[in-house]
Design an enzyme around this catalytic site. Sequence first.
Site, PDB file in Angstrom:
ATOM      1  N   ASP A 629       0.875  -1.171   0.000  1.00 34.93           N
ATOM      2  CA  ASP A 629       0.000   0.000   0.000  1.00 34.93           C
ATOM      3  C   ASP A 629       0.917   1.227   0.000  1.00 34.93           C
ATOM      4  O   ASP A 629       2.098   1.121   0.337  1.00 34.93           O
ATOM      5  CB  ASP A 629      -0.875  -0.038   1.266  1.00 34.93           C
ATOM      6  CG  ASP A 629      -1.697   1.223   1.426  1.00 34.93           C
ATOM      7  OD1 ASP A 629      -2.327   1.625   0.437  1.00 34.93           O
ATOM      8  OD2 ASP A 629      -1.695   1.803   2.529  1.00 34.93           O
ATOM      9  N   ASP A 839      -6.969  -1.554   3.841  1.00 32.95           N
ATOM     10  CA  ASP A 839      -6.323  -2.682   3.185  1.00 32.95           C
ATOM     11  C   ASP A 839      -6.855  -4.044   3.624  1.00 32.95           C
ATOM     12  O   ASP A 839      -6.311  -5.074   3.232  1.00 32.95           O
ATOM     13  CB  ASP A 839      -4.803  -2.638   3.475  1.00 32.95           C
ATOM     14  CG  ASP A 839      -4.203  -1.303   3.094  1.00 32.95           C
ATOM     15  OD1 ASP A 839      -4.539  -0.819   2.009  1.00 32.95           O
ATOM     16  OD2 ASP A 839      -3.429  -0.743   3.884  1.00 32.95           O
TER      17      ASP A 839
END
Length: 962
Positions: A629, A839
Amino acid sequence: MPKYPKGVSVSSDQERNMQGTEAKALFCVTGMTCSACAGSVEKAVKRLPGIKEAVVDVLNNKAQVLFYPSFVNEETIRETIEDAGFQAMLIEEETKEKATQVCRVAIKGMTCTSCSTTVESALQAIPGVQKAQVALATEEAEVHYDPKLLSHNQILEAIEDTGFESILISTGEFKSKVMLQVDGVRTENSMRLIANSLEALPGVQDIDIDPQLNKVSLSYKSGVTGPRNFISVIESTGSGRFKAKIFPEGGIKESHRKEEISQYRRSFLWSLIFTIPVFLTSMVFMYIPGIKDWLDTKVVNMLTVGELLRWILSTPVQFIIGRRFYIGSYAALRHGSANMDVLIALGTNAAYFYSVYSVLRAATSTDFKSSDFFETSSMLISFILLGKYLEVLAKGKTSEAIAKLMDLAPDAATLLTLDDEGNVVNEEEIDSRLIQKNDVIKILPGAKVACDGFVIWGQSHVNESMITGESRPVAKRKGEMVIGGTVNENGVLHIRATAVGSESALSNIVRLVESAQMAKAPVQKFADRISKYFVPLVITLSICTWLAWFLAGKFNRYPRSWIPSSMDSFQLALQFGISVMVIACPCALGLATPTAVMVGTGVGASQGVLIKGGHALESTQKVNCIVFDKTGTLTVGKPVVVNTRLLKTMVLRDFYELVAATEVNSEHPLAKAIVEYAKKFKEDEENLVWPEASEFESITGHGVKAIVRNKEVIVGNKSLMLDQGIAIPIDAEELLTKTEELAQTGILVSIDRELAGVLAISDPLKPEAPQVISILKSMNVQSMLVTGDNWGTANAIAKEVGISYGVIAEAKPEDKANKVKELQASGKVVAMVGDGINDSPALVAADVGMAIGAGTDIAIEAADIVIMRNNLEDVITAIHLSRKTFSRIRLNYFWALGYNLLGIPIAAGALFPSTRFRLPPWIAGAAMAASSVSVVCSSLLLKNYRRPKKLDSLEIGGITIE
């Protein structure tokens, strides 16, 4: 109370393992007026530990929560909703809760994988047991069960029924719990009186009394009451004749281990007392004139003094000291399995009873010369006991990581009493286990922090390396959180306790490491499969060996000169058969994986990398692709507004007032950056209040919109504007392009359907990111960037850190998960590294989910790996440590299998025809004992683990990490 990262979620395998352990609760929530209210409730609930999902329906005034009862209950959820400013009531009839409790049990007497498999199978067969794990290395069982159908006493009885001794370590949910010892109690009625007094206190949930030990165990709500209150109530009951203190226990598990070591040491020493004379009379004194003549003196017919002495001395060894092997054999055979005890019992019995037959025949015959094997049975038992003694010593060292973690908590703390104005009026030193939530504790320079809390006065630097692995002291000032067990360096701090006892970060870490050491790695199934057939196969090989040598001798298939002068062909064949039986070692196979996993997870915990057991270790060592990420992972995670361009004439202060009023309802890091920047325009105001935003709506992955001062305000990316039908002028497009080229995020603002401005937000790259990506590449691990940010910024960041494998931008949370699945479909073993905010779908989908920068927020039911620090270098440490651990497991298996494959043929006499070399049974037994010890010691070498040298010279923030 520390909040757990709400975005982190369990991996798919963990989720499957916990089926049946989750519960659902439905609440009626009143007072909600808009979607912003629903968002507030949802966020508050998701911050609690153990929350899997929370959905709030503002139209029907309902909230549905999926949670894990081991970490949170309905009452806590209800109180949290009310703390958010709304009324909540549990709807009992619509709540379908599967109550689950977890108990941990120490099991004494397990020797090999067959033993642990027998216990595990017996536990799983009990109605009400949802999951049972038995770990040979830790000699523990963890059982998830329905308390409505089953009690922990029935679980203990089931274990006892398999032939092993069981000791309860803990039971029930992970509540705040304390055990008190009460002095001055003379009768059971007094204990009941005390229990009744305690039960009446608010916040007390469960009470268990042990009249024999004068012990009271209490489970309680830490926010309502605590141990000092309990002691006060006890001491005021019975006219002051009762005194109470924390129960002086050094830990059930540790005392059990010490007792086991002591038992094996005593048994070994007692066996030596009898075995040494047996050895001397059979191996040494027979060559000393005078003593030999006395030993050869006939007692009855051909029975000699030496044979009679050996029989008398070896009998206690066989039946009293070796009694444990008979008990273990009986228990295993009764449940249809065979373990190491069966091999030892058969081998020693064969030698002992053949010797008894031989001496009895000599005693009743005038011409039969006896040849006994009493030294074989007694020496065999002695060497095996020595091996088990060394093994339990070594196994104890594999769990030193937990002991060191538990020792971090200080013994004492300084409790402060404050007046209404916050001035200190009294200081008192108390046992740190007596700290209660909301207490104010004084931490002196050089002292350990006594509990989790936040600073209310003072400033200092705190060394958190023992908890998080962070090498540099962390600055702490008013409002900052501190972790129990860390060390205060230079200033005096006053902290308010927020998490004590089992709720603390340290306790959570200990529980995670203990749980990790219980979890079996998939490779362990290999040893489990072998163990089912190992002992029966060895017994068959032993009988075949004896029969082959016996028949070969009977039909003169080898020269008579091969037979030693002290025995005949039957006795030679019997020795070969016994040697085969006792040299085979199922223990080494059973210990190969769990001991390495124990040491590996312990080493990881000491370096701030919490690995959730064998499955996570095994998956991590196979990882060849990592998906990162961006925000908070590759970047610092604290974005700041660096530029603003207005596209219409208006006052910048008014512009930011509208934008901040819209974004203040969002939890996104970019929204927080905008609100923080907007505060600069209101520095002259004492009480900062943003205009009210109605009809607030968050569009995941794109932005937000709301009505502020009768104006429709939309803040978000280019995609959101196009979806909303808002035209983007050419100059705005050019501004966006320039912003993205500078690796900045461009945010568009629309007011009343007209584009009003462009914000440029920069999130600085973590200094170590480029080097980490480079090191991963050298480890043959490909890196990929997946972000919800725009393509220009994503490509700029990827180029800066050196990611060339792939970039996915403007991705929603579900897009990240889909990309992970695509990579897996192409044959990649994928790890997802995220900060746990947006996430969670990708963390679940990945083979390995890594939650980075968790700090004190230890998500016990979250990712496969929790990285305590906010440094990417620990991603490399996790992969490198996993590879080292599994390299050690492979070496252990090679040694254990190689030992058996090589040792059994030698014991069977494969070398005897060419070299006349044979293994006497007692030497074979010593070799068997040594094999288990060697496997454990091999695993212990992992304690010397050092992270890759490339990381030692990696510079972060201008400081070289050593």
